[in-house]
Every structure is written in structure tokens, then in C-alpha cells.
Motif scaffolding. Structure first.
Motif, mmCIF file in Angstrom:
data_model
loop_
_atom_site.group_PDB
_atom_site.id
_atom_site.type_symbol
_atom_site.label_atom_id
_atom_site.label_comp_id
_atom_site.label_asym_id
_atom_site.label_seq_id
_atom_site.Cartn_x
_atom_site.Cartn_y
_atom_site.Cartn_z
ATOM 1 N N PHE A 555 41.251 43.243 42.299
ATOM 2 C CA PHE A 555 42.324 42.260 42.190
ATOM 3 C C PHE A 555 43.128 42.333 43.480
ATOM 4 O O PHE A 555 43.776 43.345 43.744
ATOM 5 C CB PHE A 555 43.185 42.623 40.977
ATOM 6 N N GLN A 557 45.592 39.972 45.624
ATOM 7 C CA GLN A 557 46.325 38.714 45.793
ATOM 8 C C GLN A 557 46.466 38.322 47.260
ATOM 9 O O GLN A 557 46.491 37.141 47.590
ATOM 10 C CB GLN A 557 47.708 38.833 45.142
ATOM 11 N N ALA B 61 51.266 44.123 43.299
ATOM 12 C CA ALA B 61 50.722 42.938 42.631
ATOM 13 C C ALA B 61 51.690 42.491 41.533
ATOM 14 O O ALA B 61 52.141 43.306 40.728
ATOM 15 C CB ALA B 61 49.355 43.246 42.035
ATOM 16 N N PHE B 62 52.054 41.210 41.564
ATOM 17 C CA PHE B 62 52.870 40.672 40.468
ATOM 18 C C PHE B 62 52.505 39.208 40.271
ATOM 19 O O PHE B 62 52.104 38.523 41.205
ATOM 20 C CB PHE B 62 54.371 40.841 40.745
ATOM 21 N N ASP B 63 52.616 38.733 39.026
ATOM 22 C CA ASP B 63 52.279 37.341 38.725
ATOM 23 C C ASP B 63 53.478 36.432 38.978
ATOM 24 O O ASP B 63 54.616 36.784 38.655
ATOM 25 C CB ASP B 63 51.869 37.208 37.244
ATOM 26 N N HIS B 64 53.203 35.267 39.530
ATOM 27 C CA HIS B 64 54.266 34.290 39.799
ATOM 28 C C HIS B 64 53.556 33.005 40.149
ATOM 29 O O HIS B 64 52.407 33.029 40.595
ATOM 30 C CB HIS B 64 55.121 34.739 40.969
ATOM 31 N N ARG B 119 46.797 45.164 37.073
ATOM 32 C CA ARG B 119 47.140 45.953 38.261
ATOM 33 C C ARG B 119 48.662 45.905 38.442
ATOM 34 O O ARG B 119 49.264 44.831 38.273
ATOM 35 C CB ARG B 119 46.465 45.344 39.492
ATOM 36 N N VAL B 122 50.976 43.229 36.888
ATOM 37 C CA VAL B 122 50.215 42.106 36.329
ATOM 38 C C VAL B 122 49.561 42.535 35.023
ATOM 39 O O VAL B 122 48.904 43.574 34.976
ATOM 40 C CB VAL B 122 49.126 41.647 37.323
ATOM 41 N N VAL B 123 49.732 41.726 33.977
ATOM 42 C CA VAL B 123 49.084 42.043 32.697
ATOM 43 C C VAL B 123 48.178 40.890 32.266
ATOM 44 O O VAL B 123 48.263 39.779 32.799
ATOM 45 C CB VAL B 123 50.120 42.329 31.587
#
Lengths: 643, 259
Positions: A555, A557, B61-64, B119, B122-123
Motif C-alpha cells: 500500500f 499512496q 498513510a491516511f485516507d482522505h 496500514r 487506513v482501515v
């Protein structure tokens, strides 16, 4: 010069009375035998309004559908952020609307650069969309009597916009998403989230699948089909700062262009007039304030340049309500392109407000005095709250500061009346195609087009391809899939191998600045020529100096993002070439050399009443232009005037 | 309160780092000395990541995605609170001016068995999609709809349905719940669709299917803490949970007829 039609662009636009064309065309399209539909496999990329509605509707018909999206859930596509509403020619308010009027307004609003047949079909279908969405449970705003409410939007002279508070896009998308999930539950759609399409697989001249990257594991995955339907949105993020979500990108469309699909009118980009201005260098994106605010807000700047007093200290007589001054009949409700340019003109002349001088006021003082704060809160409460969260300023007490920002892209992959690209079997829907909005999109028309394409056009037109062509069985073991996967893999490995010093974001910001300065609201030949050189130099630097940590089998990004930036670096050049070639001003494309004495856009109908579709010839090679002449049999070409 | 803030702030971040689902995670400490109070929380993380990349470290890592509070992608627990401490706000709308100069901020992912960590922050929330696929819809094929005004719906009903439909599916309710229950998410959809005349025909089937799917995903049960409502960025009411329980009970009595 009269536009010479390219033999490569067959629009398949039907002839005859315009109101009968879609009917006639549907009758002439071949039908797929119901028993055979399950044998046809369709790959739909993207799950916004166009993609979700297409995947759901095709599965309902019995096709075997694969759906992919880049987000962690199909419910999150960027259609969700549309605020204002969706147009339809229902004429429920009895105020003079009709299919013909919606057609007329859309052709004119697009500054006469869209195909009449397509736009008429869009207006016809608009009514079915409202029916479909209401039946799905979309909670549209209603009157006390229980019927649907309408409002006037974006300068329309009739009330034809349906809405669900300030979250119309969200509610329509959740409707399409629920239809899609119903088919997933029924086993008719296989859903693959967190997948990014990286290339198109063309076999014997027909689109037969894609190669995607699994964003969680990093694995390359092959998806084969009898048709590929691209619903991958717009490319406003080429400007880095835009109202688009961060993951919006041009990669899918651009990679298809490199495989032979023509890309039409890339220079037609829409700069939305009411966005929250840039506040600092760290800024990641721009936030739109719905156009509906212009129904009650008045736009102004101080009469004297450099006046830095707080808005409330500027007396009435020293305020310049420049839209009302320049356009007395439309006032604050002029179309987006006109409103954006007028704001730029005032700011460039030194009248801008705020710390940067790159902003104008949108003032609700008079509306609050007239209707009361409660009424304004009920209409716009969520928008005012959003504004306050971002700026820490209370718009009930002081005017909003707004400035134009890249928002929507009218250009896209060229498609014929069937929404099929120049690569047979590759269909392109929604914002990703170029078809219906010409050089400028009217408010509340994007949602309409995305859903029209997905619910009501592709279910018919795909049959013409599937039943009309002899398609040999193909699976992912075909050597063409292996070749494409190898190319994609090598490109990614090359990106990781650069190991330079600048981040992809930093390089993207620089590209955005070039595009905004030279290919933004105002464009001229010198600037555009210089931009080509700048883009090429930056692209070269990107491939020598980008730094991407981590590896490919995970993973990552940063790696995903760098791949998208790499494509923007290539695509940007085509946008500039298109802007250079179009020696006129129309809609969102404003060439400073081509304006009237009052500073309005001057079209050149003699030479440019066409769509310009570009054929990729290789990097650092000039793309070949193909022209599709546009005939206006019904809407007379006139200079748009909102005075 | 921005008036009290300096031009730049010093922030200490303690961020959850976890290589992948199976790896053990831990907090790592980062210092930022030049945070602008006008930055959004995610822009502050962008700045951190930019720095990490420059210095050869792996970014967080982060969701956005939309960064305007509507897509539901962003999902951080900040100082123990899902989406941070502001009411009715997603992380992407949270600005640094809401923090104090010199503050230490803990940043964690949603924590729930049904939301495994992919990660760092992030889920995987695909459990929500599976619940929706089980029954979160009105079964109407494209093209088979009657005229939109054929069924009048009282304005109040439409407004109540809209209140529930405003859910962005972010999962903050699950993250905030001591039992990791998904009741607020599921009940919002049940009550949005069940309230409308179009949705009544398959009301029983819907609530039973969605509740069964929810249980199968391993979400916990509701024990009336109401932390979900407090954390919800769209301020969805826990009254929806009562509505769903009632609908579920009625449907269960009639379940023999469901076939």
C-alpha cells in the motif's frame, strides 16, 4: 476557412426532426438477445454518478458486470460533493420550461460548441432521471403539499433545479450506489474497490479489458471484457489547486488516449466563480461555495483600488456591485464563465480584497435585512457553517470572500452519439467524455449528464456494439494482457528508480502554477507557447528528480499519486496545444487576443464551430488534430449576452 | 479564538504506525515547529509527510479525498475522539486553530474488529458495503419508475428522511462506540428508506437482512452509550436506532411471511 470534417470522427448523430432522433436511433440499434446478455462481460471503471448508474443498469439488464473504483468504497466518488442540484425539464412550476427550452439553454450556455443531437437527448432524458431517483428514495426537497420543490439555479430564467438541501450530489450518488450494491448483492456485479486503472487492452482494434493496480497489495490485475466503460471523471487537478477531490485524475482517460482514443477540447475547463480563496502555500485543495449563494448574495469590491477597510466599514456609495453594473438583466446570476472573468478583471485591476487581493466579496447583508437571518440560515446554513470552519469568519456578520477556482472540465475523451470513443468497444461517460456541455457547463447540469449517460444512454447503445460486432472470446491469458501489464510494471518501476529530491506533490504544485498562470482564466499565444516549454522542462525534471519512498508490492499512496502526476505532466501539454489552436474565445476558454471592446468573449464561428479531437503521436511529438464540425440547425448562433 | 493563536504553532504528534494488517503497530513521535493555525488537520499531515519523504522516511498513510466533509473517506481518531473534538465536523474540516500552541496530539486509526487496519491510519471499511448490498436499497429497476410527483410525500417526512440520509458512511460511530457497534450507520439507512412511501414495500425484508449482515460482520451491540451520535460528523440522531429496533421487532414477528 470552413471546418473540414475528419473521416476518423463519425458522430453517428441521427438526422431528421430533433425530437424524434433518439427514438429513431434506439430503434435502429441492434438488440442483444435477453438469453445472451449474461454471456457478455462489461468492465465499468469508476463509480460516480455515471459509473454506478451504468454498472447497476447494465447488470439489471442481465450483463455480467465488473466495477472498479479508486476509493475504499464505491459510495465515495467525487460526484458526492456536488451541492446545488440537478436540472430537468419537468416544468412542475408551470413557468414556461420545456424539453426544448432546456436544450436551447444548454446549447447556448455551452457557447455553441456542443452537438445538438446529444444535448436534445440529454434534455429529454432529464425527466426520467428525476422519476428514477425519486423512486430510489432520494430525499429531494418538497413543498408542503408533498410535491417536489424546484429552484432557479445558475442564472436560469425558469425554476428547473431539483435539490436535496446542499447535498444533491451526495443523495443522487447514494441512490446510484444503492442500485449498484443491490446488483452486487445479487451477484450480477463484481465490485473491486481500491483499484486504479492503469491501462487499456486493445485486441484486434477493439477494447477488450484493462490492467489495474490493487492499491492495497500493489498487485497488477487484469480484467477482460467485451466492452470497457470509462466513467473516471474530470481533470481539474491538472491545476493542482481545484475543487476536485484529491484522487481525481486524468490517468484512465490519458492512457486510453495513448492507446488510440482521441481526446476532445481539452482546453475547455470551467473555473467556478464562488470558491473560498487560497490562504497559504500549504493549501491542498479549494472548497466550492455553492452557486446557489448567488441567488441571495451580492458580489462587490470597493470602488477605489487598494481599499483595505473591513467590508462593513465601506459605505454603500463606495461599493462597486460590478456584476449588477455590467450585466443589469442577469446581475449576480450570470453564468459561471462570465462571473469568473469579471472577478479576475477586478482583482487584476487592483480592486481585490483580503490579504492577498485575490478575492471579491459575496455579501448577504441585504438578503438578511430583507428575509431575516432565519430564512437565510435555513437556505444556506450548511454552506455558511462550512465557510466559517475554513476561514474562521462569520458570514452572517461580514461578507464571504470568494475567488474563482478550477472546477469542472468540459473537455474529455471524444465520443460519438453512442458514447463510444474512437477505439471500438471503449465507451466514455459522464465528465470523462467531452460531449454535452460545449465550452461551458451550466449549473446543475453535471449531475444530469452523468446519470443520463449511465441510466438511460449506455444501456441502449452498448447493445449496438455487443450485437453488431463479431467479438471473439478473450480472456486475461491473451498475450496482449501480458504485454500491457509489462509496460505498466516497467513504468512504475522506472518511477521508483528515479530516487531524486523533490516530492511528487511539490512538482505537481509547480505544474499547477504554470497551468493556472498561462492556461487558466485568461490565455494568450505568447503565454501558451512559453507554457509548452515550461511543461516539457518540468516533465523532464519529474523523471529525473521525483522521490518516491517505499516499494511497489505494498500500500503506497505516494507511488499511486506520483503515477497520476506523471500523466498530468504529459496531458497538460495537450491542453495548452488545444488552447493555442483555438484562436477564439468561447465559454471557459478565453483568449485575450479575442475579446470585444467591453472585454467579453468573442467567438470565431467561421473557423471554430467544431470539436477539436486530438490523436496522440508520442511524447514530445505534436498530436494530430481532427475536426468534427458542429451543425446548428435549431439554435441560432448568437453572441451570448447577459446584459 | 483564532485571535489568541500565534502566526505559527509548535505541535508534537504521536502517530500510530503499522506496516500492514498483520504487523504490530506503535506510536511514533514527530515534532512540527511551523504549523499555521489556518491549516486543516490534513494539510498539517501533508506537511509532515512532505518532510518525511524529504528525509527518506516513509510517509504516514491516511485516507482522505474530498477534503470538504462529504465523501466520508477521512477517518482519524484524534486525542481519543473520532474526527477530533469539534461537533459535526470531519477531520478534513478540522483546522489547527482549534489546537493550542505546544499541544501534543495523538492520531490513531478507527479501532474495531470489523475494520482491520490496512496500514498506519487506513482501515478497511468494506463491511459497510456488504451490509448495504444485503438490503440498503429500494428495488426499482432503471426505467420502471412512475412520475416523480405521483407519490406526494409530506415535507416533514422528506426532511426526516433527509436527516437520516445525510450519513456519509465514515464509520466514526463504530470507532466511537465502546462495543464497536454499527447500529447508527445501519439504522440511518433503515430509517431513511423505511420512512418514505417508496421504501415501505420491502421494509421488513430490508431491516432483517441488514441487521443479519451487520451481525455477521462482527460489529458489537448497542448498549445506549450514545457515543456514536456525539462523534457523528453529520449529527445523525440515535433515535434512528430506536426506529430500527422497532422495525426489526415487527419484521421478526412477521418473518414467516418473508419467505
Amino acid at each position: 476557412m470552413v471546418t473540414a470534417a475528419s473521416p476518423r470522427l463519425e458522430s453517428k448523430s441521427p438526422t431528421g426532426p430533433i425530437a424524434d432522433r433518439w427514438d429513431k436511433h434506439r430503434f435502429e440499434l441492434k438488440l442483444v438477445n435477453p438469453a445472451n446478455k449474461r454471456r457478455f462481460h462489461v468492465v465499468v471503471v469508476g463509480t460516480g454518478l455515471a459509473g454506478a448508474s451504468a454498472a447497476a443498469s447494465l447488470a439489471e439488464l442481465g450483463y455480467d458486470v465488473t466495477s472498479l473504483c479508486i476509493q475504499d468504497s464505491p459510495r465515495r466518488a467525487h460526484s458526492i460533493a456536488a451541492q446545488g442540484g440537478i436540472n430537468a425539464a419537468k416544468n412542475y412550476p408551470n413557468d414556461g420550461d420545456s424539453i426544448y427550452r432546456l436544450f436551447y439553454d444548454t446549447v447556448k450556455g455551452g457557447d455553441f460548441r456542443a452537438r445538438e443531437s446529444n444535448v436534445y437527448r440529454l434534455a429529454q432524458i432529464s425527466n426520467n432521471i428525476i422519476d428514477q431517483c425519486a423512486a430510489q428514495g432520494v430525499p429531494f426537497a418538497r413543498e408542503y403539499g408533498g410535491v417536489l420543490a424546484n429552484r432557479s439555479f445558475g442564472g436560469a430564467q425558469v425554476s428547473r433545479t431539483f435539490y436535496a438541501r446542499g447535498q444533491t450530489g451526495q443523495q443522487l450518488l447514494l441512490g446510484a450506489y444503492s442500485a449498484l450494491m443491490r446488483q452486487v448483492g445479487a451477484g450480477k456485479v463484481k465490485m473491486y474497490p481500491r483499484r486504479e486503472m492503469l491501462d487499456l487492452v486493445v485486441i484486434d482494434g477493439v477494447a477488450r479489458g484493462i490492467v489495474a493496480r490493487n492499491l492495497v497489495t500493489g498487485a497488477y490485475e487484469r480484467y477482460a471484457g467485451d466492452a470497457v466503460v470509462l466513467c473516471t471523471g474530470g481533470y481539474s487537478n491538472v491545476f493542482f489547486l481545484s475543487t476536485n477531490a484529491k484522487s481525481c485524475n486524468v490517468t484512465a482517460g490519458w492512457r486510453c488516449t495513448k492507446r488510440g482514443a482521441f481526446f476532445a477540447n481539452p482546453c475547455f475547463t470551467q473555473i467556478h466563480p464562488t470558491c473560498i480563496p487560497v490562504s497559504g502555500e500549504y493549501q491542498a485543495k479549494l472548497t466550492l461555495m455553492s452557486e446557489s449563494l448567488r441567488n441571495d448574495g451580492r458580489v462587490w469590491v470597493p470602488r477605489s483600488a487598494g481599499d483595505k477597510r473591513p467590508a462593513i466599514d465601506v459605505p454603500e456609495g463606495e461599493r462597486d456591485y460590478y456584476l449588477e453594473r455590467r450585466y443589469p438583466s442577469f446581475g449576480n446570476l450570470v453564468p459561471r464563465d462570465v462571473a469568473s472573468r469579471a472577478a479576475k478583471e477586478r482583482c487584476d485591476a487592483g480592486f481585490g480584497v483580503g490579504r492577498t487581493g485575490q478575492a471579491v466579496f459575496l455579501d448577504f447583508r441585504d438578503a438578511i435585512a430583507r428575509d431575516g437571518e432565519d430564512v437565510i440560515r435555513k437556505k444556506y446554513g450548511n454552506l455558511f457553517q462550512m465557510y466559517e470552519k475554513i476561514t474562521d469568519e462569520n458570514p452572517y456578520r461580514q461578507p464571504m470572500r470568494i475567488y474563482p477556482a478550477p472546477h469542472y472540465t468540459m473537455g474529455g475523451v471524444w465520443v460519438d452519439y453512442n458514447l463510444e470513443s474512437t477505439v471500438p468497444g471503449l465507451f466514455v461517460l459522464g465528465e470523462a467524455n467531452f460531449s454535452d456541455h460545449g465550452a461551458n457547463r451550466l449549473g446543475a447540469s453535471a449531475l444530469m449528464q452523468g446519470l443520463a449517460d449511465g441510466y438511460f444512454v449506455i444501456p441502449y447503445t452498448i447493445g449496438g456494439h455487443l450485437a453488431g460486432r463479431k467479438l471473439e472470446p478473450v480472456d486475461t491469458g491473451h498475450p496482449a494482457f501480458g504485454d500491457v501489464e509489462t509496460e505498466v510494471r516497467e513504468r512504475t518501476d522506472r518511477l521508483l528508480a528515479v530516487d531524486g529530491r523533490r516530492t511528487a506533490e511539490n512538482l505537481h504544485r509547480e505544474l499547477g502554477r504554470i497551468m493556472w498562470d498561462y492556461c487558466g482564466m485568461g490565455r494568450n499565444a505568447d503565454g501558451l507557447r512559453g507554457a509548452v516549454e515550461k511543461i516539457r522542462a518540468l516533465r523532464a525534471e519529474f523523471w529525473e528528480n521525483v522521490r518516491i519512498p517505499g516499494g511497489t508490492n505494498e500500500f503506497n499512496q505516494t507511488l499511486e499519486y506520483a503515477g497520476r502526476v506523471a500523466d498530468f505532466m504529459e496531458f497538460a501539454e495537450l491542453m495548452v496545444e488545444d488552447a493555442l489552436a483555438r484562436e477564439e474565445s468561447c465559454g471557459g476558454h478565453f483568449r485575450e487576443e479575442h475579446q470585444t471592446e467591453e472585454g467579453e468573449a468573442r467567438r470565431n464561428d467561421e473557423e471554430f464551430t467544431h470539436a477539436a479531437a486530438w490523436e496522440f503521436q508520442g511524447l514530445d511529438e505534436k498530436a494530430t488534430i481532427h475536426l468534427e464540425p458542429l451543425d446548428f440547425e435549431h439554435v441560432k448562433l448568437t453572441q451570448r449576452s447577459y446584459k | 479564538m483564532s485571535g489568541a493563536n500565534p502566526d505559527t504553532m509548535r505541535i508534537t504528534l504521536k502517530v500510530w504506525r503499522q506496516k500492514d494488517t498483520d504487523a504490530a503497530g506503535s506510536f511514533k513521535t514527530y515534532y512540527l515547529h511551523d504549523v499555521s493555525p489556518d491549516m486543516s488537520f490534513l494539510e498539517m499531515l501533508d506537511v509532515l509527510n512532505d518532510r518525511l519523504i524529504q528525509t527518506g522516511d516513509e510517509p504516514v498513510a491516511f485516507d482522505h479525498d474530498c477534503r470538504e466533509g462529504i465523501c466520508g473517506m477521512c477517518s482519524l481518531v484524534i486525542n481519543g475522539q473520532a474526527h477530533g473534538g469539534d461537533a459535526g465536523t470531519t477531520v478534513c474540516q478540522l483546522h489547527m486553530r482549534r489546537f493550542a500552541d505546544g499541544q501534543t496530539i495523538h492520531v490513531e486509526p478507527w479501532r474495531a474488529n470489523a475494520f482491520p487496519v490496512v496500514r498506519d491510519l487506513v482501515v478497511d471499511r468494506s463491511a459497510f458495503d456488504r451490509i448495504m448490498a444485503a438490503g440498503g436499497f429500494i428495488s426499482v429497476h432503471t426505467g420502471s419508475a412512475p412520475d416523480a410527483n405521483a407519490i406526494p410525500i409530506p415535507q416533514e417526512t422528506a426532511e426526516q428522511a433527509m436527516d437520516a440520509a445525510a450519513c456519509i458512511g465514515c464509520g466514526a460511530c463504530v470507532a466511537a462506540c465502546p462495543n464497536s457497534a454499527a447500529m447508527l450507520f445501519v439504522s440511518a439507512k433503515v430509517s431513511h428508506l423505511g420512512r418514505l412511501p417508496q421504501g415501505k414495500a420491502e421494509k421488513d425484508r430490508r431491516v432483517v437482512a441488514m441487521v443479519q449482515a451487520m451481525d455477521a460482520e462482527g460489529f458489537g451491540n448497542c448498549t445506549n452509550h450514545f457515543e456514536c451520535e456525539a462523534a457523528c460528523p453529520k449529527e445523525i440522531s440515535v433515535e434512528n436506532i430506536a426506529t430500527m429496533n422497532r422495525e426489526f421487532l415487527v419484521a421478526s414477528f412477521r418473518s414467516r411471511d418473508l419467505g
